[in-house]
Motif scaffolding. Structure first.
Motif, PDB file in Angstrom:
ATOM      1  N   GLY A  59       0.788  -1.226   0.000  1.00 30.11           N
ATOM      2  CA  GLY A  59       0.000   0.000   0.000  1.00 30.11           C
ATOM      3  C   GLY A  59       0.816   1.269   0.000  1.00 30.11           C
ATOM      4  N   GLY A  60       2.107   1.170   0.319  1.00 32.10           N
ATOM      5  CA  GLY A  60       2.924   2.368   0.489  1.00 32.10           C
ATOM      6  C   GLY A  60       3.612   2.859  -0.765  1.00 32.10           C
ATOM      7  N   TYR A  61       3.475   2.115  -1.869  1.00 35.33           N
ATOM      8  CA  TYR A  61       4.185   2.486  -3.092  1.00 35.33           C
ATOM      9  C   TYR A  61       3.300   2.248  -4.307  1.00 35.33           C
ATOM     10  N   GLY A  62       3.377   3.178  -5.258  1.00 39.63           N
ATOM     11  CA  GLY A  62       2.727   2.978  -6.540  1.00 39.63           C
ATOM     12  C   GLY A  62       3.634   2.186  -7.454  1.00 39.63           C
ATOM     13  N   LEU A  63       3.040   1.530  -8.453  1.00 36.78           N
ATOM     14  CA  LEU A  63       3.792   0.623  -9.326  1.00 36.78           C
ATOM     15  C   LEU A  63       3.454   0.873 -10.786  1.00 36.78           C
ATOM     16  N   THR A 119      10.873  -3.820 -16.791  1.00 41.30           N
ATOM     17  CA  THR A 119      11.358  -2.689 -16.010  1.00 41.30           C
ATOM     18  C   THR A 119      10.224  -2.220 -15.103  1.00 41.30           C
ATOM     19  N   CYS A 120      10.522  -2.036 -13.834  1.00 43.51           N
ATOM     20  CA  CYS A 120       9.524  -1.617 -12.851  1.00 43.51           C
ATOM     21  C   CYS A 120       9.859  -0.223 -12.320  1.00 43.51           C
ATOM     22  N   VAL A 121       8.825   0.538 -12.008  1.00 50.95           N
ATOM     23  CA  VAL A 121       8.961   1.866 -11.411  1.00 50.95           C
ATOM     24  C   VAL A 121       8.132   1.902 -10.136  1.00 50.95           C
ATOM     25  N   LEU A 122       8.727   2.413  -9.073  1.00 51.23           N
ATOM     26  CA  LEU A 122       8.022   2.609  -7.812  1.00 51.23           C
ATOM     27  C   LEU A 122       8.072   4.082  -7.429  1.00 51.23           C
ATOM     28  N   TRP A 123       6.998   4.564  -6.809  1.00 49.05           N
ATOM     29  CA  TRP A 123       7.004   5.882  -6.177  1.00 49.05           C
ATOM     30  C   TRP A 123       6.348   5.762  -4.815  1.00 49.05           C
ATOM     31  N   ALA A 124       6.798   6.567  -3.879  1.00 49.77           N
ATOM     32  CA  ALA A 124       6.318   6.479  -2.500  1.00 49.77           C
ATOM     33  C   ALA A 124       5.015   7.255  -2.342  1.00 49.77           C
ATOM     34  N   THR A 125       4.101   6.705  -1.547  1.00 48.53           N
ATOM     35  CA  THR A 125       2.889   7.410  -1.145  1.00 48.53           C
ATOM     36  C   THR A 125       3.091   7.963   0.268  1.00 48.53           C
ATOM     37  N   SER A 127       1.949   6.917   2.933  1.00 54.30           N
ATOM     38  CA  SER A 127       2.061   5.851   3.941  1.00 54.30           C
ATOM     39  C   SER A 127       3.278   4.954   3.727  1.00 54.30           C
ATOM     40  N   ALA A 128       4.216   5.352   2.881  1.00 50.93           N
ATOM     41  CA  ALA A 128       5.373   4.510   2.577  1.00 50.93           C
ATOM     42  C   ALA A 128       6.186   4.227   3.839  1.00 50.93           C
ATOM     43  N   PRO A 129       6.463   2.945   4.145  1.00 53.13           N
ATOM     44  CA  PRO A 129       7.205   2.613   5.364  1.00 53.13           C
ATOM     45  C   PRO A 129       8.713   2.823   5.254  1.00 53.13           C
ATOM     46  N   TYR A 130       9.241   2.933   4.031  1.00 57.76           N
ATOM     47  CA  TYR A 130      10.682   3.109   3.836  1.00 57.76           C
ATOM     48  C   TYR A 130      10.912   4.156   2.751  1.00 57.76           C
TER      49      TYR A 130
END
Length: 240
Positions: A59-63, A119-125, A127-130
């Motif tokens: 839940g803490g990161y978009g994909l 290739t994957c991309v993540l961004w923090a929301t 509520s991101a724990p890290y």
């Protein structure tokens, strides 16, 4: 502009589980939310029973995902012996499972992607724990073995995590070229892209109306690991 974490996934075999009924275990063409959350959890050293922490990763990161090489479909007729479920009994190793007297056999057909890459991309929301930098370091030096969906599918190359700032997902993907060691893979003329919304402030998809295809619900948001329950999220598709 938004901070993004990009990394690659490649292996001779990969299997991105979809909802399964009966003996057939299909694979999606690309990794989803639950598989990436599990990958991050393994990199960070989180065991499977830490459901709340794994749910926070999901839940803490978009994909977003780009298919760099679709590979080929392989279907395996699979047999495995497993012990019956017993309340209060947890098996920590495969040897402990096989030591049980009353094993029974599960028959299944399982799909794999052969010689595929993503290739994957993540961004923090909020509520991101890290921080993303911590995830990048964990992917460089994972605590546990990483898998591309199943234990029989370890990555064949380092994940090459990279932190960048970008205004669009399309530009971020364009700035992260395919690994030189994968130049021999059969690549599509046009890439397929997948992402979830809402996107964070300062980040747009960057795809034109002609490149956007559709929005499809996908049941891959982790719920209960014990009950194998997953919730639905919307996945946006584009081709460019």
């Amino acid at each position: 502009m938004a901070e993004l974490l990009l990394f690659q996934l490649y292996g001779p075999l990969a299997s991105w589980g979809e909802p399964a009924v009966g003996e057939y275990r299909p694979s999606a063409t690309h990794p989803g939310k639950s598989q990436i959350a599990g990958l991050l959890g393994a990199a960070l050293g989180l065991t499977r029973d830490r459901e709340e922490e794994l749910a926070a990763l999901a839940g803490g990161y978009g994909l977003a995902v780009r298919i760099d090489a679709e590979g080929e479909l392989l279907r395996d007729y699979h047999t495995t012996q497993v012990p019956p479920a017993r309340r209060g009994r947890t098996f920590t190793t495969r040897a402990e499972e096989l030591a049980v007297d009353d094993l029974y056999t599960i028959l299944s057909q399982r799909d794999y992607r052969v010689e595929a890459a993503w290739t994957c991309v993540l961004w923090a929301t909020a509520s991101a724990p890290y921080p993303l930098a911590d995830l990048a370091e964990a992917l460089r030096r994972p605590r546990f073995t990483l898998y591309l969906g199943r234990k029989s599918c370890p990555p064949a190359l380092p994940l090459r995590p990279e932190l960048i700032d970008s205004a669009t997902l399309k530009d971020a993907f364009a700035g992260y070229p395919l690994d030189d060691r994968l130049g021999w893979l059969k690549r599509p003329e046009r890439h397929r892209y997948f992402w979830e919304e809402p996107l964070p402030d300062g980040l747009a998809s960057g795809f034109t109306a002609q490149e956007k295809l559709w929005v499809v619900p996908r049941r891959d948001r982790p719920g209960s690991r014990r009950r194998w329950q997953f919730a639905t999220r919307d996945e946006h598709h584009a081709m460019a």
